[in-house]
Design a protein around this motif. Structure first.
Motif, PDB file in Angstrom:
ATOM      1  N   ALA A   1       0.843  -1.201   0.000  1.00  0.00           N
ATOM      2  CA  ALA A   1       0.000   0.000   0.000  1.00  0.00           C
ATOM      3  C   ALA A   1       0.875   1.247   0.000  1.00  0.00           C
ATOM      4  CB  ALA A   1      -0.938  -0.005   1.205  1.00  0.00           C
ATOM      5  N   LEU A   2       1.921   1.250   0.833  1.00  0.00           N
ATOM      6  CA  LEU A   2       2.834   2.395   0.910  1.00  0.00           C
ATOM      7  C   LEU A   2       3.554   2.599  -0.425  1.00  0.00           C
ATOM      8  CD1 LEU A   2       4.305   4.453   2.989  1.00  0.00           C
ATOM      9  CD2 LEU A   2       6.150   2.820   2.802  1.00  0.00           C
ATOM     10  N   LEU A   3       4.034   1.505  -1.021  1.00  0.00           N
ATOM     11  CA  LEU A   3       4.743   1.610  -2.298  1.00  0.00           C
ATOM     12  C   LEU A   3       3.826   2.140  -3.395  1.00  0.00           C
ATOM     13  CD1 LEU A   3       6.845  -1.662  -2.081  1.00  0.00           C
ATOM     14  CD2 LEU A   3       7.708   0.678  -1.901  1.00  0.00           C
ATOM     15  N   ARG A   4       2.601   1.628  -3.460  1.00  0.00           N
ATOM     16  CA  ARG A   4       1.648   2.097  -4.480  1.00  0.00           C
ATOM     17  C   ARG A   4       1.316   3.581  -4.259  1.00  0.00           C
ATOM     18  NH1 ARG A   4       0.334  -2.777  -6.813  1.00  0.00           N
ATOM     19  NH2 ARG A   4      -0.169  -4.442  -5.384  1.00  0.00           N
ATOM     20  N   GLN A   5       1.143   3.968  -3.010  1.00  0.00           N
ATOM     21  CA  GLN A   5       0.838   5.357  -2.658  1.00  0.00           C
ATOM     22  C   GLN A   5       1.929   6.300  -3.168  1.00  0.00           C
ATOM     23  OE1 GLN A   5       0.273   5.751   1.601  1.00  0.00           O
ATOM     24  NE2 GLN A   5       0.864   7.897   1.536  1.00  0.00           N
ATOM     25  N   HIS A   6       3.185   5.818  -3.166  1.00  0.00           N
ATOM     26  CA  HIS A   6       4.303   6.639  -3.640  1.00  0.00           C
ATOM     27  C   HIS A   6       4.642   6.387  -5.116  1.00  0.00           C
ATOM     28  CE1 HIS A   6       4.890   7.267   0.678  1.00  0.00           C
ATOM     29  NE2 HIS A   6       5.443   8.404   0.298  1.00  0.00           N
ATOM     30  N   GLY A   7       3.824   5.596  -5.804  1.00  0.00           N
ATOM     31  CA  GLY A   7       4.030   5.353  -7.232  1.00  0.00           C
ATOM     32  C   GLY A   7       5.268   4.540  -7.556  1.00  0.00           C
ATOM     33  N   VAL A   8       5.678   3.677  -6.620  1.00  0.00           N
ATOM     34  CA  VAL A   8       6.877   2.859  -6.823  1.00  0.00           C
ATOM     35  C   VAL A   8       6.535   1.634  -7.674  1.00  0.00           C
ATOM     36  CG1 VAL A   8       8.624   1.436  -5.675  1.00  0.00           C
ATOM     37  CG2 VAL A   8       7.917   3.618  -4.655  1.00  0.00           C
ATOM     38  N   ALA A   9       7.338   1.400  -8.711  1.00  0.00           N
ATOM     39  CA  ALA A   9       7.152   0.215  -9.556  1.00  0.00           C
ATOM     40  C   ALA A   9       7.795  -0.987  -8.872  1.00  0.00           C
ATOM     41  CB  ALA A   9       7.797   0.438 -10.915  1.00  0.00           C
ATOM     42  N   PHE A  10       7.027  -2.072  -8.739  1.00  0.00           N
ATOM     43  CA  PHE A  10       7.570  -3.308  -8.169  1.00  0.00           C
ATOM     44  C   PHE A  10       6.831  -4.494  -8.756  1.00  0.00           C
ATOM     45  CE2 PHE A  10       4.147  -2.006  -5.340  1.00  0.00           C
ATOM     46  CZ  PHE A  10       3.475  -3.188  -5.051  1.00  0.00           C
ATOM     47  N   THR A  11       7.471  -5.653  -8.688  1.00  0.00           N
ATOM     48  CA  THR A  11       6.819  -6.880  -9.130  1.00  0.00           C
ATOM     49  C   THR A  11       6.618  -7.775  -7.915  1.00  0.00           C
ATOM     50  OG1 THR A  11       8.958  -7.854  -9.692  1.00  0.00           O
ATOM     51  CG2 THR A  11       7.757  -6.782 -11.482  1.00  0.00           C
ATOM     52  N   GLU A  12       5.588  -8.594  -7.969  1.00  0.00           N
ATOM     53  CA  GLU A  12       5.224  -9.457  -6.850  1.00  0.00           C
ATOM     54  C   GLU A  12       5.572 -10.908  -7.161  1.00  0.00           C
ATOM     55  OE1 GLU A  12       1.090  -7.562  -7.192  1.00  0.00           O
ATOM     56  OE2 GLU A  12       1.227  -8.126  -5.079  1.00  0.00           O
ATOM     57  N   HIS A  13       6.074 -11.610  -6.148  1.00  0.00           N
ATOM     58  CA  HIS A  13       6.475 -13.006  -6.326  1.00  0.00           C
ATOM     59  C   HIS A  13       6.062 -13.815  -5.103  1.00  0.00           C
ATOM     60  CE1 HIS A  13       8.923 -11.651  -9.722  1.00  0.00           C
ATOM     61  NE2 HIS A  13       9.182 -10.617  -8.957  1.00  0.00           N
TER      62      HIS A  13
END
Length: 164
Positions: free
Chosen positions: A15-27
Motif C-alpha cells: 500500500a505504501l509503495l503504491r501510494q508513492h508510485g513505486v514500480a515493483f513486481t510481486e512473487h
C-alpha cells in the motif's frame, strides 16, 4: 520467460509503495519455516545475494532498528554498532520484532512498519540494479530498485556483512 503471477492481497508495505508510485513486481512462493532468504531465492530462481533480508534489531537501550542485508550474508553486530554509534546491537526476539514492525518474523518488510525505526542498508545492496525483499507476508517477495529504500525509508548505508 513469463512466470505466472499469483495475486497477493495488499499489505501495509505494498500500500505504501503504491501510494508513492513505486514500480515493483510481486512473487509469491511456498513459505518454509526457517527457510530464510536462501530458500526463497532457490524457489524463485533468484541469486541469494539479491534477495534482501529485513532484520529487526535493537541497540543497548533496546531501541529498535532495521538492517537490510544480502540473503547469503549475516550482520556483524560489532561492525554495525561501531558504524551507527551504538555500544552494542543484537537481534530482537521474534515477539519483540513482531511488535515493533507489525509483521510476523519471516514476513517482515521494511516498508509500512507499525513503528518508525532507523533503517540501515548494506552498502553492496545499493549497487544492485534490482533487489527482492519481503512484501509484508510470509511467502511473498517484491522486486524493486534498491534506491527506493533510501528515498522512502531514509536507509543509511553501512558495511557490516560477513559470509555465512
Amino acid at each position: 520467460m513469463a512466470r505466472k503471477q499469483h495475486h497477493v492481497s495488499e499489505t501495509p508495505a505494498t500500500a505504501l509503495l503504491r501510494q508513492h508510485g513505486v514500480a515493483f513486481t510481486e512473487h509469491a512462493y511456498e513459505y518454509l519455516e526457517h527457510g530464510g532468504a536462501e530458500h526463497s531465492a532457490e524457489v524463485l530462481g533468484l541469486d541469494p545475494f539479491t534477495v534482501v533480508k529485513t532484520l529487526v534489531m535493537q541497540d543497548q537501550d533496546a531501541r529498535p532498528l532495521i538492517v537490510l542485508m544480502h540473503g547469503n550474508r549475516k550482520v556483524s553486530t560489532k561492525n554495525l554498532a561501531r558504524q551507527i554509534g551504538a555500544k552494542s546491537v543484537e537481534p530482537c526476539k521474534p515477539e519483540v520484532a513482531n511488535r515493533h514492525s507489525g509483521y510476523l518474523v519471516g514476513g517482515t518488510s521494511p516498508f509500512g512498519t507499525r513503528r518508525q525505526m532507523p533503517v540501515y542498508i548494506e552498502q553492496g545492496i545499493l549497487d544492485l540494479p534490482r533487489i527482492a525483499l519481503n512484501g509484508g507476508r510470509r511467502g511473498y517477495l517484491i522486486q524493486l530498485d534498491p534506491q527506493v529504500c533510501v528515498q522512502l525509508l531514509g536507509a543509511r548505508p553501512v558495511q557490516c556483512a560477513i559470509d555465512l
